[in-house]
Each structure stands twice: as structure tokens, then as C-alpha cells.
Write a protein that holds these residues in place. Structure first.
Motif, mmCIF file in Angstrom:
data_model
loop_
_atom_site.group_PDB
_atom_site.id
_atom_site.type_symbol
_atom_site.label_atom_id
_atom_site.label_comp_id
_atom_site.label_asym_id
_atom_site.label_seq_id
_atom_site.Cartn_x
_atom_site.Cartn_y
_atom_site.Cartn_z
ATOM 1 N N GLY A 68 0.820 -1.221 0.000
ATOM 2 C CA GLY A 68 0.000 0.000 0.000
ATOM 3 C C GLY A 68 0.851 1.268 0.000
ATOM 4 N N PHE A 69 0.593 2.150 0.959
ATOM 5 C CA PHE A 69 1.338 3.407 1.057
ATOM 6 C C PHE A 69 2.692 3.232 1.757
ATOM 7 N N GLY A 70 3.005 2.027 2.156
ATOM 8 C CA GLY A 70 4.346 1.721 2.659
ATOM 9 C C GLY A 70 4.625 2.169 4.084
ATOM 10 N N ASP A 119 4.130 -7.196 -7.487
ATOM 11 C CA ASP A 119 3.838 -8.617 -7.570
ATOM 12 C C ASP A 119 2.530 -8.917 -6.874
ATOM 13 N N ASP A 120 1.955 -10.046 -7.187
ATOM 14 C CA ASP A 120 0.834 -10.547 -6.398
ATOM 15 C C ASP A 120 1.432 -11.444 -5.322
ATOM 16 N N SER A 121 1.255 -11.088 -4.073
ATOM 17 C CA SER A 121 1.921 -11.863 -3.008
ATOM 18 C C SER A 121 1.474 -13.312 -2.960
ATOM 19 N N PHE A 160 -9.084 6.861 -2.319
ATOM 20 C CA PHE A 160 -8.405 6.582 -3.588
ATOM 21 C C PHE A 160 -8.102 5.077 -3.713
ATOM 22 N N LEU A 161 -7.542 4.512 -2.634
ATOM 23 C CA LEU A 161 -7.179 3.092 -2.669
ATOM 24 C C LEU A 161 -8.421 2.208 -2.827
ATOM 25 N N GLN A 162 -9.498 2.577 -2.123
ATOM 26 C CA GLN A 162 -10.741 1.805 -2.250
ATOM 27 C C GLN A 162 -11.243 1.860 -3.695
HETATM 28 C C1 LIG Z 1 -4.816 -1.495 3.252
HETATM 29 S S1 LIG Z 1 -3.570 -1.344 2.045
HETATM 30 C C2 LIG Z 1 -2.091 -1.581 2.966
HETATM 31 C C3 LIG Z 1 -1.621 -0.351 3.669
HETATM 32 C C4 LIG Z 1 -0.213 -0.481 4.194
HETATM 33 N N1 LIG Z 1 -0.107 -1.442 5.260
HETATM 34 C C5 LIG Z 1 0.383 0.850 4.621
HETATM 35 O O1 LIG Z 1 1.033 0.899 5.666
HETATM 36 O O2 LIG Z 1 0.216 1.826 3.892
HETATM 37 C C6 LIG Z 1 -3.635 -2.876 1.159
HETATM 38 C C7 LIG Z 1 -2.744 -2.907 -0.069
HETATM 39 O O3 LIG Z 1 -2.498 -4.268 -0.400
HETATM 40 C C8 LIG Z 1 -2.461 -4.401 -1.792
HETATM 41 N N2 LIG Z 1 -2.758 -5.810 -2.109
HETATM 42 C C9 LIG Z 1 -3.946 -6.444 -1.986
HETATM 43 N N3 LIG Z 1 -3.827 -7.729 -2.361
HETATM 44 C C10 LIG Z 1 -2.529 -7.907 -2.706
HETATM 45 C C11 LIG Z 1 -1.790 -9.021 -3.186
HETATM 46 N N4 LIG Z 1 -2.358 -10.209 -3.384
HETATM 47 N N5 LIG Z 1 -0.475 -8.858 -3.437
HETATM 48 C C12 LIG Z 1 0.122 -7.650 -3.249
HETATM 49 N N6 LIG Z 1 -0.537 -6.552 -2.814
HETATM 50 C C13 LIG Z 1 -1.839 -6.678 -2.547
HETATM 51 C C14 LIG Z 1 -3.543 -3.431 -2.275
HETATM 52 O O4 LIG Z 1 -3.336 -3.082 -3.640
HETATM 53 C C15 LIG Z 1 -3.355 -2.262 -1.310
HETATM 54 O O5 LIG Z 1 -2.450 -1.332 -1.831
#
Ligand SMILES: C[S@@+](CC[C@H](N)C(=O)[O-])C[C@H]1O[C@@H](n2cnc3c(N)ncnc32)[C@H](O)[C@@H]1O
Length: 236
Positions: free
Chosen positions: A96-98, A141-143, A176-178
């Protein structure tokens, strides 16, 4: 169409500007801009005549405050590191926002962070570049495909959840993320299930404080704050 200065920044980040076209076309309310040298997503709220820029900023006053004196008091740090004295290898599977992976890196963890949404990844990578953060290995990547690959001490999951009430209205970053990622109700379950089946011995899941357990699975322990809680699954 993406302007030349933005294209140059995307190329600097190792991204092909064309790869962002589908996501920008799908969400025409969001425009990519360089705002005060930050790769940003611009949007306006026509009803209130307000304009917003969404970007990643590790130098904000809030992040500076959280990252300096109080790092070991962070509930996230307590949940992930616990009483461990050695440096832990952590997979942040939902970057996400890191903010979370940044705090974990500052607390001494070796972090691999994974973000699946390309626009979010671009903003985050730009934030790392501007703040000169090299300690976090960030990948687009997709985790789901990454969880089984690495040797980690902890997998950290912060999946999307619907924002409600005041926080939803006020938190434009999350709005935005939603919009671009969606609620992904099934993703929390998929990622936890995969993590529990992996060889990694500890998984930490961030959840809204009043929400159900993911997969209905009771954690081994919890760390709870006012708005969120960290459900800890430790394998014996
Ligand atoms: C709630 S945000 C995380 C916020 C983050 N923990 C922070 O400190 O900013 C969730 C993020 O996970 C990403 N995400 C969801 N499923 C994912 C996956 N399978 N692999 C990688 N990223 C994923 C979404 O795109 C989104 O950006």
C-alpha cells in the motif's frame, strides 16, 4: 495522455508509462501529476470544490513523529517483532502506502514489500526514491505467488477493508485506494490461508478493531489499539 515529465519519472522508476494506461482509463477522475516533485494522483471533489493530491511522503510530520522517538511503542512493531532481539526477515504482502513496512524497516527488520496494484506501486516506489529508502526491497507482484518463495520469519498482512463513517470521509488516501483496488473481501482469506499453509512460522494480520477474524480463525494472541488490532498467528 501522460505528460513528458511524468513519463520521465516513471521511466526513472523502472516503469513503462504505457502500462499505467488501462488503470488511468478505468478511473478518469484520477490524473497522474508531478506535484511539488512528487508523483501524485490528482482529483477534485466537485461538490465541495476541493482538490486533492495523493502521494507517498515519508517526510510528512506524522511519519517523522511516528518514526523517531516512538518506534518501539508502535503496536505494529510489538506485534511483528515481539521480544525478538535479532533482525527479522519480514514479507509485507500488502505494501500500500508503505507506512507499515517503513516502520518495520526502521525498527530493524529486513523487509521485502509486495504491492499488486501498479498505480499504487508507482506512487510508493516514487516515495522510496525521494526519501532515498534503500533498505526495503519493493516489488510489483501478487503476493499469492511470493508467499511460498522466500525464507521469512514473519508474514505481515494488511488487506483492504471497507472504510466506514468519518474516517472514510476524511481519509482521501484510503478513498483513492478503495476506488482503484476495491474492498477485495476475499483477498484477506486467500492471503491468510496461503500464509498458514506456508512454512513461515508467524503471521500478523491487521484488522479493524471490531471486525471478525479472517477465515473465522482465532489468533494465538492479539495486540489491540483504539481503531485497529493485530491478530498474531504463531505456529508451534
Ligand atoms: C490497506 S492497504 C495496505 C496499507 C499499508 N499497510 C500501509 O502501511 O500503507 C492494502 C494494499 O495491499 C495491496 N494488495 C492487496 N492484495 C494484494 C496481493 N495479493 N499482493 C500484493 N498486494 C496486494 C492493495 O493493492 C493495497 O495497496
Amino acid at each position: 495522455m501522460v505528460a513528458e515529465d511524468i513519463k520521465a519519472r516513471l521511466l526513472q522508476l523502472g516503469l513503462n508509462p504505457k502500462d499505467l494506461d488501462p488503470i488511468l482509463h478505468q478511473h478518469p477522475q484520477y490524473q497522474l501529476q508531478l506535484h511539488e516533485n512528487k508523483l501524485s494522483v490528482f482529483f477534485n471533489e466537485s461538490k465541495k470544490k476541493l482538490q486533492y493530491y495523493v502521494f507517498v511522503d515519508f517526510n510528512s510530520a506524522k511519519m517523522q513523529y511516528r518514526s523517531q522517538a516512538h518506534i518501539n511503542a508502535e503496536k505494529l512493531v510489538k506485534a511483528v517483532i515481539g521480544k525478538n532481539k535479532t533482525s527479522l526477515k519480514v514479507l509485507d504482502a500488502t505494501a500500500g502506502f508503505g507506512k507499515d513496512c517503513y516502520l518495520l524497516a526502521l525498527a530493524g527488520c529486513e523487509v521485502n514489500a509486495c504491492e499488486s496494484n501498479l498505480l499504487m506501486f508507482a506512487l510508493l516506489k516514487d516515495g522510496f526514491l525521494r526519501a532515498n529508502i534503500k533498505a526495503i526491497n519493493l516489488t510489483h507482484d501478487d503476493s499469492q505467488t511470493v508467499i511460498d518463495e522466500g525464507e521469512y520469519d514473519v508474514i505481515y498482512l494488511d488487506p483492504m477493508y471497507p472504510q466506514s463513517g468519518k474516517s472514510a470521509k476524511n481519509n482521501k488516501d484510503m478513498t483513492f485506494l478503495q476506488d482503484i483496488v476495491g474492498h477485495q473481501p476475499e483477498m484477506a482469506e486467500i492471503l491468510l490461508e496461503k500464509s498458514l499453509k506456508s512454512k513461515i512460522r508467524k503471521i500478523v494480520v491487521k484488522r479493524p478493531v471490531k471486525s471478525e477474524f479472517v477465515l473465522g480463525k482465532k489468533p494465538t494472541s492479539q495486540i489491540i489499539s483504539k481503531a485497529v488490532r493485530f491478530d498474531i498467528y504463531a505456529k508451534s
